[in-house]
Design a protein around this motif. Structure first.
Motif, PDB file in Angstrom:
ATOM      1  N   LEU A   1       0.828  -1.204   0.000  1.00  0.00           N
ATOM      2  CA  LEU A   1       0.000   0.000   0.000  1.00  0.00           C
ATOM      3  C   LEU A   1       0.865   1.258   0.000  1.00  0.00           C
ATOM      4  CD1 LEU A   1      -2.856  -1.018   2.472  1.00  0.00           C
ATOM      5  CD2 LEU A   1      -2.937  -0.917  -0.024  1.00  0.00           C
ATOM      6  N   PHE A   2       1.996   1.208   0.693  1.00  0.00           N
ATOM      7  CA  PHE A   2       2.930   2.341   0.660  1.00  0.00           C
ATOM      8  C   PHE A   2       3.481   2.511  -0.751  1.00  0.00           C
ATOM      9  CE2 PHE A   2       7.419   3.835   1.242  1.00  0.00           C
ATOM     10  CZ  PHE A   2       7.106   5.148   1.550  1.00  0.00           C
TER      11      PHE A   2
ATOM     12  N   LEU B   1       0.951   4.210  -2.886  1.00  0.00           N
ATOM     13  CA  LEU B   1       0.952   5.659  -2.655  1.00  0.00           C
ATOM     14  C   LEU B   1       2.089   6.326  -3.431  1.00  0.00           C
ATOM     15  CD1 LEU B   1       0.022   8.231  -1.219  1.00  0.00           C
ATOM     16  CD2 LEU B   1       1.402   7.542   0.759  1.00  0.00           C
TER      17      LEU B   1
ATOM     18  N   ALA C   1       1.162   6.349  -7.159  1.00  0.00           N
ATOM     19  CA  ALA C   1       0.203   7.410  -7.480  1.00  0.00           C
ATOM     20  C   ALA C   1       0.910   8.764  -7.540  1.00  0.00           C
ATOM     21  CB  ALA C   1      -0.919   7.440  -6.440  1.00  0.00           C
ATOM     22  N   SER C   2       1.896   8.946  -6.673  1.00  0.00           N
ATOM     23  CA  SER C   2       2.607  10.222  -6.626  1.00  0.00           C
ATOM     24  C   SER C   2       3.414  10.459  -7.891  1.00  0.00           C
ATOM     25  CB  SER C   2       3.539  10.257  -5.407  1.00  0.00           C
ATOM     26  OG  SER C   2       2.800  10.096  -4.203  1.00  0.00           O
TER      27      SER C   2
ATOM     28  N   ARG D   1      -1.288  -3.226  -5.390  1.00  0.00           N
ATOM     29  CA  ARG D   1      -0.519  -2.115  -5.970  1.00  0.00           C
ATOM     30  C   ARG D   1      -1.424  -1.162  -6.735  1.00  0.00           C
ATOM     31  NH1 ARG D   1       3.730  -3.397 -10.693  1.00  0.00           N
ATOM     32  NH2 ARG D   1       1.814  -4.241 -11.571  1.00  0.00           N
TER      33      ARG D   1
ATOM     34  N   THR E   1      -4.196  -0.185  -6.118  1.00  0.00           N
ATOM     35  CA  THR E   1      -4.953   0.744  -5.274  1.00  0.00           C
ATOM     36  C   THR E   1      -4.341   2.135  -5.349  1.00  0.00           C
ATOM     37  OG1 THR E   1      -3.645   0.115  -3.322  1.00  0.00           O
ATOM     38  CG2 THR E   1      -5.716  -1.055  -3.682  1.00  0.00           C
ATOM     39  N   SER E   2      -3.250   2.255  -6.129  1.00  0.00           N
ATOM     40  CA  SER E   2      -2.697   3.584  -6.399  1.00  0.00           C
ATOM     41  C   SER E   2      -3.772   4.489  -6.998  1.00  0.00           C
ATOM     42  CB  SER E   2      -1.515   3.486  -7.362  1.00  0.00           C
ATOM     43  OG  SER E   2      -1.904   2.891  -8.591  1.00  0.00           O
TER      44      SER E   2
ATOM     45  N   PHE F   1      -5.444   6.116  -4.142  1.00  0.00           N
ATOM     46  CA  PHE F   1      -4.620   7.213  -3.632  1.00  0.00           C
ATOM     47  C   PHE F   1      -4.620   8.397  -4.599  1.00  0.00           C
ATOM     48  CE2 PHE F   1      -2.592   3.592  -1.352  1.00  0.00           C
ATOM     49  CZ  PHE F   1      -2.843   4.038  -0.060  1.00  0.00           C
TER      50      PHE F   1
ATOM     51  N   ILE G   1      -5.436  12.164  -3.696  1.00  0.00           N
ATOM     52  CA  ILE G   1      -4.491  13.249  -4.001  1.00  0.00           C
ATOM     53  C   ILE G   1      -5.179  14.320  -4.829  1.00  0.00           C
ATOM     54  CG2 ILE G   1      -2.412  13.829  -5.320  1.00  0.00           C
ATOM     55  CD1 ILE G   1      -1.276  11.083  -4.488  1.00  0.00           C
TER      56      ILE G   1
ATOM     57  N   CYS H   1     -14.234   3.470  -4.880  1.00  0.00           N
ATOM     58  CA  CYS H   1     -13.212   3.407  -3.838  1.00  0.00           C
ATOM     59  C   CYS H   1     -13.630   2.462  -2.715  1.00  0.00           C
ATOM     60  CB  CYS H   1     -12.926   4.798  -3.279  1.00  0.00           C
ATOM     61  SG  CYS H   1     -12.077   5.897  -4.456  1.00  0.00           S
TER      62      CYS H   1
END
Length: 275
Positions: free
Chosen positions: A10-11, A14, A17-18, A237, A239-240, A243, A247, A264
């Motif tokens: 999950l990290f 994130l 997505a960034s 993964r 699930t970006s 996120f 964002i 979501c």
């Protein structure tokens, strides 16, 4: 699936997505993607100096993955150019977990439990539903979006097999990433010319940082695939997209529609089922 692995993935989602937000914000996405690859190559080469090479059995998969990553880069940029990002991105990211699950079963002999399979379907379905407008899925760049999803599935399975043969997930990640990063600039030069690539432009620093973030994100994913089934890793993964929606809402002034909220929610349920 162990909770620490879930949290790591999950990290990584994130982070993913960034860097995609950074790429989407660029004016020339092919140039931005190539600069990101240069950053990946430089960082990977530096780290590789301090690590022993991965086992020889994994090199075929590392080279294959590097080539597939270049194809993914080109299709991703083309899909962003040809269609609405709000539609192309969910299709490419939502289709890949199911494709990876089946490909991993065929080529790696993976078996996925009923709960994990249900969770994967929920996550993929929730992501793909974001591409619909009303009841229609009218996407001009659909072939490129689906092609991007196929490339994601192909390089993910190659890396999933390769990292399990490598003996060292980090060594495999940096050597594969170095190959990938080195291959992309010649492709850009062939398409645009060397002068265009080596001319400093606004956004260079952001793209370079985006490359470092993408390396960290995918390194985590490769490590996870060395421990748990590839399809489940891919579903978590992707699930970006979740996120990315958050964002967009908190930092980019985008709205959270009822459809996005429902999608979501389905994605979160899928995460819980997989876990």
């Amino acid at each position: 699936m162990p909770i620490p692995i879930i949290l790591l993935i999950l990290f990584a989602a994130l982070l993913h997505a960034s860097w995609n937000a950074l790429l989407r914000g660029g004016v020339d996405r092919l140039w931005s993607m190539t600069v990101m690859c240069v950053a990946v190559a430089v960082a990977s080469a530096i780290i590789a100096i301090f690590l022993a090479p991965p086992a020889k059995a994994s090199w075929t998969y590392a080279v294959l993955s590097a080539v597939l990553h270049v194809g993914y880069n080109l299709f991703l940029v083309r899909s962003y150019k040809a269609g609405d990002l709000g539609q192309t991105y969910p299709i490419s990211r939502g289709s890949s977990p199911i494709l990876i699950t089946f490909a991993a079963a065929v080529f790696a002999g993976e078996k996925v439990g009923v709960n994990a399979l249900l969770g994967i379907v929920l996550v993929s379905g929730g992501i793909i539903s974001l591409a619909f407008k009303g009841r229609k899925l009218a996407v001009p760049s659909l072939p490129y979006a689906l092609g991007t999803g196929c490339f994601i599935a192909a390089y993910s399975v190659a890396d999933g097999i390769g990292v399990r043969l490598s003996g060292d997930p980090m060594a495999y990640t940096v050597w594969m990433s170095a190959l990938w990063g080195v291959l992309m600039p010649p492709v850009y030069i062939f398409l645009r010319g060397a002068k265009s690539l080596f001319t400093l432009r606004p956004g260079f620093i952001i793209a370079f940082i985006g490359g470092l973030v993408s390396l960290m994100a995918y390194g985590i994913i490769i490590y996870a695939m060395s421990r748990v089934p590839m399809g489940a890793v891919s579903a978590l993964r992707e699930t970006s997209v979740l996120f990315a929606a958050l964002i967009g809402y908190f930092f980019l002034g985008e709205t959270l529609t009822v459809r996005k909220i429902v999608a979501c929610t389905v994605i979160v349920i899928g995460i819980i089922v997989i876990g």
